[in-house]
Scaffold this motif. Structure first.
Motif, PDB file in Angstrom:
ATOM      1  N   LYS A  68       1.620  -9.192   1.728  1.00  0.00           N
ATOM      2  CA  LYS A  68       2.331  -9.945   2.755  1.00  0.00           C
ATOM      3  C   LYS A  68       2.155  -9.388   4.157  1.00  0.00           C
ATOM      4  O   LYS A  68       2.127 -10.137   5.133  1.00  0.00           O
ATOM      5  N   ASN A  69       2.071  -8.083   4.294  1.00  0.00           N
ATOM      6  CA  ASN A  69       2.185  -7.467   5.611  1.00  0.00           C
ATOM      7  C   ASN A  69       0.944  -6.724   6.101  1.00  0.00           C
ATOM      8  O   ASN A  69       0.716  -6.648   7.309  1.00  0.00           O
ATOM      9  N   VAL A  70       0.165  -6.154   5.188  1.00  0.00           N
ATOM     10  CA  VAL A  70      -0.943  -5.297   5.617  1.00  0.00           C
ATOM     11  C   VAL A  70      -2.024  -6.085   6.348  1.00  0.00           C
ATOM     12  O   VAL A  70      -2.285  -7.253   6.039  1.00  0.00           O
ATOM     13  N   ARG A  71      -2.661  -5.423   7.303  1.00  0.00           N
ATOM     14  CA  ARG A  71      -3.918  -5.928   7.846  1.00  0.00           C
ATOM     15  C   ARG A  71      -4.974  -5.810   6.752  1.00  0.00           C
ATOM     16  O   ARG A  71      -4.861  -4.984   5.833  1.00  0.00           O
ATOM     17  N   LEU A  72      -6.013  -6.626   6.833  1.00  0.00           N
ATOM     18  CA  LEU A  72      -7.055  -6.655   5.816  1.00  0.00           C
ATOM     19  C   LEU A  72      -8.402  -6.478   6.507  1.00  0.00           C
ATOM     20  O   LEU A  72      -8.818  -7.336   7.294  1.00  0.00           O
ATOM     21  N   GLY A  73      -9.066  -5.346   6.237  1.00  0.00           N
ATOM     22  CA  GLY A  73     -10.255  -5.006   7.007  1.00  0.00           C
ATOM     23  C   GLY A  73     -11.506  -4.820   6.182  1.00  0.00           C
ATOM     24  O   GLY A  73     -11.458  -4.350   5.040  1.00  0.00           O
ATOM     25  N   THR A  74     -12.638  -5.191   6.777  1.00  0.00           N
ATOM     26  CA  THR A  74     -13.934  -4.864   6.187  1.00  0.00           C
ATOM     27  C   THR A  74     -14.291  -3.467   6.661  1.00  0.00           C
ATOM     28  O   THR A  74     -14.392  -3.208   7.848  1.00  0.00           O
TER      29      THR A  74
END
Length: 345
Positions: A68-74
């Motif tokens: 729900k809250n985390v950033r999602l990064g490559t």
């Protein structure tokens, strides 16, 4: 300093099913989200069960439905394997699907094994040139119609379809080591990701110096961030810590073998290394892991991370790939969330 989790599906041998690895991947990501971590990062790799991640956007979209809250990064896409129009569009679509949570990390790549199979004849220098051409092209495609006449790619006036959800485009991160890469990142409005691997405090200080020099020269009007990606482990006691150091040592022995690209590979797995072979690789010895990484009890890990914070690092990414069992990873992450992170609140 913020904290994030860096992970892949990591297959040690043929006894582990891909389905179970995916389930474990989701469980660790949900722990990070529920535990208040800032971001989850996953990379791009091909043909390697050592790090299973053929398209990080698929993984991040999957994670967006479990978090729900985390950033999602490559962390990171491999620049030479992407056309600017394709990367701009797929990143933008991922940003929309994830609700504006995407961060886009980009690197030139590290493994000749992958270069040989996807871009035969390419070396690291060419890969770096392709990355430096790709980044500004993607940024311009997000802004509007743009025609590109570069050394490696050419296309007539085109725009990204769709555009990112985030105003100004998706935040971009450049995997940097040498001063030239730091300068390039800051000059183009990108953040910096650094990975000292096993090399310890001197390297960590040098990487921060390179970043600060780049900010002084190219950072006017910009506010670049710097993230430190490193293995960590929070043990329950001294014996647990010693066991973890051996596991991370084994991980680096296999990492080095993949990097050298000289060992037989079958079904995406390296020919196993013997205990005798690994014992001869001094720079990956368990003692070096303990010395150069935040591996220890909660108090010992906090002490090392406080030094990173004082140096000016904005984010610490806990690299959890380690040749350990899922249970070891899970328990270490739980202690990191419960016992280490509150010291930085």
């Amino acid at each position: 300093m913020k904290f994030s989790l860096f992970l892949h599906m990591e297959r040690l041998d043929e006894s582990q099913s891909y389905e179970q690895l995916h389930n474990d991947f989701i469980k660790l990501a949900k722990m990070a989200d529920q535990g208040g971590m800032h971001a989850i990062w996953t990379g791009e790799h091909h043909g390697m069960d050592f790090t299973i991640a053929p398209n990080p956007f698929l993984n991040l979209i999957d994670l967006s439905h479990h978090t729900k809250n985390v950033r999602l990064g490559t962390g990171t896409v491999i620049a030479p394997f992407w056309h600017p129009i394709k990367l701009a569009g797929e990143a933008a679509m991922t940003d929309i699907i994830t609700g504006g949570r995407l961060d886009l990390g980009i690197a030139r790549g590290a493994y000749n094994f992958e270069y040989e199979r996807l871009m035969p004849g390419m070396d690291a220098m060419e890969a770096g040139g392709r990355m430096r051409e790709l980044v500004p092209a993607v940024q311009k495609l997000w802004k509007g119609d743009y025609a590109h006449d570069g050394k490696f790619t050419q296309f007539p006036s085109t725009t990204s379809a769709p555009k990112p959800l985030q105003t100004g485009g998706v935040p971009m991160w450049i995997a940097a080591r040498d001063p030239h890469s730091h300068n390039f990142a800051v000059e183009h409005g990108c953040n910096v990701q650094v990975t000292p691997l096993w090399q310890g405090m001197t390297e960590i200080q040098n990487l921060m110096t390179a970043f600060n020099n780049a900010k002084a020269e190219h950072g006017e009007g910009k506010n670049p961030k710097i993230m430190l990606l490193q293995h960590a482990y929070v043990g329950s006691d001294a014996d647990d810590v010693t066991s973890a150091a051996k596991c991370i040592s084994r991980f680096y022995c296999y990492f080095g073998a993949w990097f050298k690209n000289e060992r037989p590979i079958r079904q995406g797995l390296l020919e196993p290394l013997s205990e005798e072979e690994m014992a001869k690789i001094d720079m990956y010895a368990p003692e070096k892991m303990l010395e150069n990484m935040p591996i220890g009890t909660a108090e010992q890990v906090i002490e090392k991370l406080k030094v990173y914070e004082e140096l000016g690092y904005d984010e610490f990414a806990f690299w959890i790939d380690s040749s350990m069992s899922f249970e070891q990873k899970r328990d270490s992450l739980r202690r990191f969330i419960d016992d280490v992170m509150p010291a930085f609140a």
